[in-house]
Write an enzyme that holds these catalytic residues in place. Structure first.
Site, PDB file in Angstrom:
ATOM      1  N   ARG A  90      -9.479  81.503  21.891  1.00 21.80           N
ATOM      2  CA  ARG A  90     -10.645  81.327  21.044  1.00 21.80           C
ATOM      3  C   ARG A  90     -12.112  81.551  22.223  1.00 21.80           C
ATOM      4  O   ARG A  90     -12.806  82.344  21.715  1.00 21.80           O
ATOM      5  CB  ARG A  90     -10.856  79.869  20.840  1.00 21.80           C
ATOM      6  CG  ARG A  90      -9.920  79.709  19.673  1.00 21.80           C
ATOM      7  CD  ARG A  90      -9.802  78.046  19.777  1.00 21.80           C
ATOM      8  NE  ARG A  90      -8.724  77.768  20.789  1.00 21.80           N
ATOM      9  CZ  ARG A  90      -8.175  76.520  20.798  1.00 21.80           C
ATOM     10  NH1 ARG A  90      -8.213  75.589  20.030  1.00 21.80           N
ATOM     11  NH2 ARG A  90      -7.256  76.160  21.775  1.00 21.80           N
ATOM     12  N   SER A 128      -7.416  71.717  16.923  1.00 19.46           N
ATOM     13  CA  SER A 128      -7.022  70.443  16.162  1.00 19.46           C
ATOM     14  C   SER A 128      -7.628  69.053  16.763  1.00 19.46           C
ATOM     15  O   SER A 128      -7.700  68.200  16.087  1.00 19.46           O
ATOM     16  CB  SER A 128      -5.319  70.376  16.427  1.00 19.46           C
ATOM     17  OG  SER A 128      -4.693  71.573  15.810  1.00 19.46           O
TER      18      SER A 128
HETATM   19  P1  ADP Z   1      -2.250  73.591  21.958  1.00 21.79           P
HETATM   20  O1  ADP Z   1      -1.166  74.461  22.266  1.00 21.79           O
HETATM   21  O2  ADP Z   1      -3.380  73.346  23.168  1.00 21.79           O
HETATM   22  O3  ADP Z   1      -1.580  72.189  21.855  1.00 21.79           O
HETATM   23  P2  ADP Z   1      -2.158  74.300  19.316  1.00 21.79           P
HETATM   24  O4  ADP Z   1      -0.811  73.850  19.467  1.00 21.79           O
HETATM   25  O5  ADP Z   1      -2.904  73.649  18.393  1.00 21.79           O
HETATM   26  O6  ADP Z   1      -2.920  74.018  20.679  1.00 21.79           O
HETATM   27  O7  ADP Z   1      -2.230  75.944  19.190  1.00 21.79           O
HETATM   28  C1  ADP Z   1      -1.336  76.686  19.236  1.00 21.79           C
HETATM   29  C2  ADP Z   1      -1.935  78.162  19.588  1.00 21.79           C
HETATM   30  O8  ADP Z   1      -3.093  78.313  18.464  1.00 21.79           O
HETATM   31  C3  ADP Z   1      -2.447  78.135  20.928  1.00 21.79           C
HETATM   32  O9  ADP Z   1      -2.483  79.491  21.478  1.00 21.79           O
HETATM   33  C4  ADP Z   1      -4.159  78.100  20.638  1.00 21.79           C
HETATM   34  O10 ADP Z   1      -4.903  78.561  21.370  1.00 21.79           O
HETATM   35  C5  ADP Z   1      -4.195  78.818  19.275  1.00 21.79           C
HETATM   36  N1  ADP Z   1      -5.201  78.185  18.356  1.00 21.79           N
HETATM   37  C6  ADP Z   1      -5.522  77.114  18.316  1.00 21.79           C
HETATM   38  N2  ADP Z   1      -6.782  77.000  17.250  1.00 21.79           N
HETATM   39  C7  ADP Z   1      -7.160  78.127  17.364  1.00 21.79           C
HETATM   40  C8  ADP Z   1      -8.361  78.791  16.572  1.00 21.79           C
HETATM   41  N3  ADP Z   1      -9.302  77.988  16.190  1.00 21.79           N
HETATM   42  N4  ADP Z   1      -8.374  79.960  16.833  1.00 21.79           N
HETATM   43  C9  ADP Z   1      -7.357  80.672  17.270  1.00 21.79           C
HETATM   44  N5  ADP Z   1      -6.398  80.050  17.857  1.00 21.79           N
HETATM   45  C10 ADP Z   1      -6.193  78.877  18.086  1.00 21.79           C
END
Ligand code: ADP
Length: 161
Positions: A90, A128
């Site tokens: 992001r 999230s």
């Molecule tokens: P984390 O791995 O920090 O727990 P998530 O599991 O929610 O976060 O996210 C999984 C993947 O999706 C990660 O690569 C994260 O960078 C990406 N991601 C989360 N939100 C977004 C967004 N708004 N736009 C683009 N990528 C996102």
């Protein structure tokens, strides 16, 4: 056929995740959206609930599989014949952690490549964690998550307040 894996917590699924999923589908034949099962993280939703939300939102696409995993990511990727890990970037703030993880995963298994995708600018501030924070104060999250997810998050806070 190239199979990619998009791992994450998805706690909960946001439009940012959906944006990355749609971009990954343009590049790869099959996408496994893999929900990390990590009991130590105390998530808002159980793995089964997170998987159910993903199924409801993107499960109709035949080129997508939704799964849970609790082993080392590269080992899981290998076990399902996925050769690409998809991650979303992001902002610069995501970069350091993602860079470390990509190099660690490459060290663990050089056969698996990590590919980074950037979402539409309108989702580049979305996480999230922030969605949960806004919802916990009764803020409107309708433009950040699919309707079913918004409903589940609201129901969660109605019970945990
Ligand atoms: P984390 O791995 O920090 O727990 P998530 O599991 O929610 O976060 O996210 C999984 C993947 O999706 C990660 O690569 C994260 O960078 C990406 N991601 C989360 N939100 C977004 C967004 N708004 N736009 C683009 N990528 C996102």
């Amino acid at each position: 056929m190239t199979k990619a894996i998009y791992p994450g917590s998805f706690d909960p699924l946001t439009f940012g995740h959906v944006d990355i999923i749609n971009r990954a589908l343009k590049l790869f034949d099959h996408l496994v959206v893999a929900v990390a099962i990590n009991p130590a993280k105390a998530p808002m939703f159980t793995p089964a609930e997170r998987i159910a939300m993903l199924l409801a939102v993107v499960g109709d696409e035949s080129r997508i599989t939704i799964a849970g995993f609790q082993t080392l990511l590269v080992d899981y990727a290998t076990s399902i014949d996925a050769t690409v890990i998809i991650r979303g970037i992001r902002a610069i703030s995501d970069f350091e952690y993602e860079f470390q993880m990509a190099l660690m995963n490459r060290k663990l298994n050089p056969q698996v490549e990590t590919v980074y995708l950037t979402p539409s600018a309108q989702y580049s501030f979305l996480s999230s964690r922030l969605v949960k924070e806004v919802a916990s104060f009764d803020g409107n999250i309708d433009c950040f998550v699919p309707p079913l997810v918004a409903q589940k998050v609201r129901a969660y806070y109605a019970q945990h307040r």
